[in-house]
Scaffold this active site. Structure first.
Site, short mmCIF file in Angstrom:
data_model
loop_
_atom_site.label_atom_id
_atom_site.label_comp_id
_atom_site.label_asym_id
_atom_site.label_seq_id
_atom_site.Cartn_x
_atom_site.Cartn_y
_atom_site.Cartn_z
CG PHE A 3 -1.89 1.19 1.15
CD1 PHE A 3 -3.06 1.09 0.41
CD2 PHE A 3 -1.60 2.40 1.77
CE1 PHE A 3 -3.93 2.18 0.31
CE2 PHE A 3 -2.47 3.48 1.67
CZ PHE A 3 -3.64 3.37 0.94
CE LYS A 8 -0.09 5.67 7.49
NZ LYS A 8 -1.46 5.85 7.88
CG ASP A 21 5.87 3.73 1.53
OD1 ASP A 21 5.94 4.39 2.59
OD2 ASP A 21 4.83 3.64 0.87
C1 PLP Z 1 3.31 2.49 3.63
C2 PLP Z 1 2.34 3.58 3.30
N1 PLP Z 1 2.61 4.41 2.27
C3 PLP Z 1 1.77 5.41 1.94
C4 PLP Z 1 0.59 5.62 2.63
C5 PLP Z 1 -0.32 6.75 2.22
O1 PLP Z 1 -0.22 7.75 3.16
P1 PLP Z 1 -1.36 8.90 3.23
O2 PLP Z 1 -2.60 8.22 3.70
O3 PLP Z 1 -0.81 9.89 4.21
O4 PLP Z 1 -1.50 9.46 1.88
C6 PLP Z 1 0.28 4.78 3.70
C7 PLP Z 1 -0.98 4.97 4.44
O5 PLP Z 1 -1.47 4.10 5.11
C8 PLP Z 1 1.17 3.74 4.05
O6 PLP Z 1 0.91 2.90 5.05
#
Ligand code: PLP
Length: 392
Positions: A135, A249, A220
């Site tokens: 994700f 986050k 990520d």
């Molecule tokens: C690993 C990862 N990358 C990207 C995102 C996307 O982040 P945002 O919801 O702040 O756009 C998330 C959100 O859960 C995530 O867990």
């Protein structure tokens, strides 16, 4: 069943687009690791806004930093610079151990990944390799790297040439990466998939494979980074140096901010005009992130997250209805013997605990890093009764 009151529920439905379904509650205030609903019920927040509220709710250091910065200089255009932006970039580079890195600031995880996606295009290549179960967010680029069919299908065609390989399978990764591959993108821990970890040597293998083909290794750490696992980066124990790291986050502790960090050759792939954002690098967001980082340092929250995470994992796995407990630090996945995660989440909420059903059989906890031992004990003593109710 605990739900938002009818009047707020109806107003929510009438005013907001239906992207999230019906809210479970309307929350009115937060303090430390607790939040309250409109009826005055108190809940222990073991989800922390999904790994965001690193310092809990209303931490004095965060409130003071945001207030002071807003009073001093709240927003400027990117024609100008501000000290918080520069100091935060320097601080992040030192936390990730970069000697020759550069940072791009944005406002969320998906934006941090969108910037990284564009950065990979500046290599002159366009093929990307991502992981099954991944994700990375909901913008079109981040979505292209997200494997879940239900999220992708309504928006196809998505940009890019993306190959998905099983998470943690180094042989499959080696077979998928070619000399046209721009980057391999990996979450060191897959949070949305329910806190899933790859085999220990996977990141090192990914580094080797990326190097063999001149591809970038992009980690990520939007969910796993910024102290959540008891380390600044969840990937730290692997000893691997990535080319790109994305953060969001927990970085702002609840204030929206994302960061894309390029190391080595990835640091300078963007040229003026290649990318931008009005709000990215906003002084208030950067001051918030600096307050989060200094509080984590001053209060020893990395070690605290390690110790409390272990305590939670040991306590949760003691119940026979739990088949496995995963994660590092205060990113905890609980694998249930049956697909009862929705029921467990509902029973926990009734009992005054906010947890998340990440998948049908996995509960995720990502509480504030300031969670106390008493808070953890309160949840562990309620856990068998929560499971009794959910499994009945
Ligand atoms: C690993 C990862 N990358 C990207 C995102 C996307 O982040 P945002 O919801 O702040 O756009 C998330 C959100 O859960 C995530 O867990």
């Amino acid at each position: 069943m605990t739900t938002a009151s009818d009047s707020w529920g109806k107003r929510y439905q009438d005013a907001l687009m239906n992207t999230f379904g019906a809210p479970k509650l309307v929350l009115t205030k937060g303090e430390g690791c607790h939040v309250w609903d409109e009826a005055g019920n108190r809940y222990l927040d073991l989800l922390g806004g999904i790994a965001v509220n690193a310092l809990g709710h209303g931490h004095p250091a965060l409130v003071a930093a945001v207030t002071e910065q807003l009073q001093t200089l709240g927003h400027i255009s990117n024609f100008f610079a501000s000290a918080p932006q520069i100091v935060l970039a320097e601080k992040l580079l030192s936390l990730v151990g970069a000697t020759d890195g550069r940072v791009f600031f944005s406002n969320s995880g998906t934006e941090a990944n969108e910037a990284a996606f564009k950065l990979t295009r500046r290599t002159g290549r366009s093929h990307l390799v991502a992981m099954a179960g991944s994700f990375h967010g909901r913008t079109m680029g981040a979505l292209a790297l997200t494997s879940k069919e239900a999220y992708r299908a309504p928006f196809e065609p998505l940009p890019g040439e993306v190959t998905f390989v099983p998470y943690g399978d180094a042989d499959a990764l080696a077979a998928a990466v070619a000399d046209q591959t721009a980057a391999i993108v990996i979450e060191p821990i897959q949070g949305e998939a329910g806190v899933v970890l790859p085999p220990e040597d996977f990141l090192a293998a990914a580094r080797r494979i990326a190097d063999e083909h001149g591809a970038l290794l992009w980690l990520d750490e939007v969910q796993s980074g910024m102290g959540r696992t008891g380390r600044w980066l969840a990937s730290a124990p692997s000893g691997v140096t990535p080319d790109v790291v994305t953060l969001a986050k927990g970085l702002g502790g609840g204030f929206p901010i994302g960061a894309t960090i390029g190391l080595g050759r990835a640091a300078t792939l963007f040229e003026p005009g290649n990318h931008g954002t009005t709000f990215g690098g906003n002084p208030v967001a950067c001051a918030a992130a600096l307050a989060v980082i200094s509080t984590i340092e001053d209060e020893g929250l990395l070690d605290h997250a390690t110790v409390l995470g272990q305590k939670l994992r040991d306590g949760l796995r003691a119940d026979p209805r739990v088949t496995d407990v995963t994660g590092e630090g205060l990113l905890v996945g609980v694998v249930l013997a049956e697909a009862k995660a929705v029921e467990v989440t509902a029973a926990a909420l009734e009992a005054g605990f906010i947890v998340n059903n990440a998948t049908p059989d996995r509960i995720r906890l990502a509480p504030p890093l300031v969670l106390t031992t008493d808070d953890a004990d309160a949840f562990l003593s309620a856990w068998p009764t929560i499971l009794d109710k959910a499994f009945s």
